[in-house]
Design an enzyme around this catalytic site. Structure first.
Site, mmCIF file in Angstrom:
data_model
loop_
_atom_site.group_PDB
_atom_site.id
_atom_site.type_symbol
_atom_site.label_atom_id
_atom_site.label_comp_id
_atom_site.label_asym_id
_atom_site.label_seq_id
_atom_site.Cartn_x
_atom_site.Cartn_y
_atom_site.Cartn_z
ATOM 1 N N LYS A 130 -69.767 -34.329 -13.549
ATOM 2 C CA LYS A 130 -68.489 -34.962 -13.254
ATOM 3 C C LYS A 130 -67.583 -33.910 -12.627
ATOM 4 O O LYS A 130 -67.192 -32.947 -13.279
ATOM 5 C CB LYS A 130 -67.880 -35.512 -14.545
ATOM 6 C CG LYS A 130 -66.745 -36.500 -14.331
ATOM 7 C CD LYS A 130 -66.347 -37.112 -15.659
ATOM 8 C CE LYS A 130 -65.257 -38.165 -15.466
ATOM 9 N NZ LYS A 130 -64.850 -38.757 -16.744
ATOM 10 N N THR A 140 -73.608 -29.782 -16.359
ATOM 11 C CA THR A 140 -72.427 -28.955 -16.101
ATOM 12 C C THR A 140 -71.572 -29.519 -14.984
ATOM 13 O O THR A 140 -70.345 -29.551 -15.045
ATOM 14 C CB THR A 140 -72.873 -27.520 -15.725
ATOM 15 O OG1 THR A 140 -73.716 -27.025 -16.765
ATOM 16 C CG2 THR A 140 -71.666 -26.612 -15.576
ATOM 17 N N PHE A 141 -72.235 -30.002 -13.917
ATOM 18 C CA PHE A 141 -71.504 -30.505 -12.751
ATOM 19 C C PHE A 141 -71.681 -32.011 -12.587
ATOM 20 O O PHE A 141 -71.582 -32.538 -11.487
ATOM 21 C CB PHE A 141 -71.982 -29.796 -11.487
ATOM 22 C CG PHE A 141 -71.852 -28.299 -11.551
ATOM 23 C CD1 PHE A 141 -70.648 -27.714 -11.880
ATOM 24 C CD2 PHE A 141 -72.942 -27.497 -11.302
ATOM 25 C CE1 PHE A 141 -70.528 -26.346 -11.943
ATOM 26 C CE2 PHE A 141 -72.829 -26.121 -11.365
ATOM 27 C CZ PHE A 141 -71.619 -25.544 -11.685
ATOM 28 N N GLY A 166 -77.300 -39.373 -17.510
ATOM 29 C CA GLY A 166 -77.332 -38.046 -18.121
ATOM 30 C C GLY A 166 -76.037 -37.320 -17.836
ATOM 31 O O GLY A 166 -75.179 -37.803 -17.111
ATOM 32 N N ARG A 167 -75.910 -36.151 -18.430
ATOM 33 C CA ARG A 167 -74.687 -35.384 -18.253
ATOM 34 C C ARG A 167 -75.047 -33.905 -18.164
ATOM 35 O O ARG A 167 -75.861 -33.414 -18.934
ATOM 36 C CB ARG A 167 -73.755 -35.621 -19.445
ATOM 37 C CG ARG A 167 -72.338 -35.098 -19.222
ATOM 38 C CD ARG A 167 -71.506 -35.311 -20.490
ATOM 39 N NE ARG A 167 -71.402 -36.724 -20.837
ATOM 40 C CZ ARG A 167 -70.478 -37.539 -20.345
ATOM 41 N NH1 ARG A 167 -69.609 -37.087 -19.460
ATOM 42 N NH2 ARG A 167 -70.441 -38.803 -20.714
ATOM 43 N N ASP A 181 -82.727 -20.301 -11.661
ATOM 44 C CA ASP A 181 -82.593 -20.937 -12.969
ATOM 45 C C ASP A 181 -83.738 -21.937 -13.162
ATOM 46 O O ASP A 181 -83.533 -23.084 -13.559
ATOM 47 C CB ASP A 181 -81.242 -21.652 -13.084
ATOM 48 C CG ASP A 181 -80.891 -21.987 -14.543
ATOM 49 O OD1 ASP A 181 -81.499 -21.388 -15.449
ATOM 50 O OD2 ASP A 181 -80.022 -22.846 -14.756
#
Length: 414
Positions: A32, A29-30, A26-27, A128
């Site tokens: 990478k 905000t943080f 998955g990808r 959040d």
């Protein structure tokens, strides 16, 4: 997990000599982290440090575990627990009606509440809370993640309030959207109310591209629940989606609500809906049988845990019973409820964590057959620091369990 390979077809060199990189899961905000990018983006380095600081102080069955932080000259790596089941939003979106039956929603919500009470008890407000930040592990259990916006005790000003407006608008409390000073614990409670609404109704209670208008709808409580939602659930949603934070229910107060006092049935639907093993099959599995060597090894005289720095006796209690696994689970649930604890299904009746609404400890139960109908019950505190373990009310729990507890010579009693 598939392991990344080089162009030559060989396995890539282990990352920092410890980890092999596999396929992309998955990808975010943080996902990478490049050090130059962190330094160049205002506030991003502080958010990463905040997330690491928050997760390092949290160890709970329903909070995604941070194993370690690694760094090179150019990158920062956060090594976290694997949750291959995706996020709660994706799971709900894959359902035909995009919602859960109420009994399954209750069990999902219990795990979320358990995690947040634990966080709040340690001074961490998530800020959040939303289905995208709730992951599912291989057994169908919830794992709260993404503490990039979390507020730590040192984040509060002298007035004890928070002043940074953050989070996702559809799940953020009205006082946060209006940029007022707010209580992070109460703000998380509002977000829980939105999630509970989504679990029951299959849609958001307040959904408007105009944030100001959405804030007004939330302030006026302009939402409707479908007719299939029970009255206790309706009242709970109303107490959580209270625009006045002073009268809003906190997650720590949920134990007194009738919707949470209902016993949780050990059905198969949660496992099949959220990707875990169907509990119906596990419910009727025969407990493992103990042989003479197993029984002898449990003798306190042969307990070698002290040699390894673990106070095992303060964490584990055993007793005999003639009750069936189903009866034992029901009795433990009733007894725990009187003491402020609740049951959360994990793997059928053979292993069920007992998560305290104090948020400080989590207990598991295992049963093994000695000789029909005699069963050995083992209770173990899985989470909680030494002080919390020492303060756990074993005597009170034994009293509440009553006649199902049978003493057994040679094994430590409750």
């Amino acid at each position: 997990m598939a392991v990344a390979k080089s162009k030559a077809g060989k396995h890539a060199a282990p990352l920092l000599g410890k980890y092999e990189l596999g396929r992309l899961l998955g990808r975010g905000t943080f996902a990478k982290l490049d050090k130059p990018e962190l330094a160049a983006t205002a506030g991003m380095d502080a958010r990463v440090l905040g997330e690491v600081s928050a997760m390092r102080r949290l160890r709970h069955p329903n909070v995604l575990r941070l194993h370690e932080v690694l760094a090179t000259r150019s990158k920062v790596y956060l090594v976290m627990e694997l949750a291959p089941g995706g996020d709660l939003l994706s799971r709900l979106a894959a359902l035909p009606k995009r919602r859960l039956p109420e009994h399954a929603a209750r069990r999902v919500f219990l795990q979320l509440v358990s995690a947040l009470i634990y966080c709040h008890a340690r001074g961490v407000s998530h800020r959040d809370v939303k289905p995208q930040n709730v992951l599912i592990d291989a057994d169908g259990n919830l794992k709260v993640c993404d503490f990039g916006l979390a507020a730590l005790p040192e984040s509060h000003r002298d007035d004890g309030r928070l002043h940074t407006a953050c989070g996702t608008p559809a799940f953020a409390a009205p006082e946060v959207l209006r940029r007022k000073a707010y209580d992070g614990v109460k703000a998380d409670a509002w977000s829980c109310g939105v999630i509970l609404y989504v679990l029951l109704a299959g849609r958001l209670p307040f959904d408007d591209s105009n944030i100001a208008e959405m804030c007004m709808k939330a302030h006026r409580r302009e939402y409707t629940l479908p007719e299939w939602v029970s009255q206790p659930a309706r009242r709970l949603v109303s107490r959580l989606l209270d625009p006045n934070p002073a009268t809003r229910l906190t997650v720590a107060e949920l134990s007194s609500h009738p919707w949470f006092k209902r016993s949780l049935s050990l059905d198969s639907q949660l496992g099949s809906l959220l990707g875990g093993a169907p509990e119906r099959d596990l419910l009727f599995q025969a407990p493992p049988t103990l042989n003479a060597f197993d029984i002898i090894s449990m003798s306190p005289g042969l307990d070698l845990s002290g040699l390894f720095g673990e106070n095992r006796r303060s964490r584990e209690k055993r007793f005999m019973t003639t009750a069936s696994p189903e009866q034992m689970v029901e009795q433990l649930g009733h007894s725990g409820a009187k003491l402020g604890y609740f049951m959360v299904g994990k793997k059928g009746v053979e292993r069920l964590p007992l998560g305290g609404l104090s948020g400080l400890v989590a207990m598991s139960m295992e049963m093994s057959e000695v000789a029909p109908p005699l069963m050995l019950v083992e209770l173990r505190l899985e989470a909680g620091d030494d002080e919390e373990v020492q303060a756990f009310g074993w005597d009170e729990l034994r009293t509440e369990l009553g006649e199902v507890v049978m003493a057994w010579h040679g094994c430590e009693e409750l």
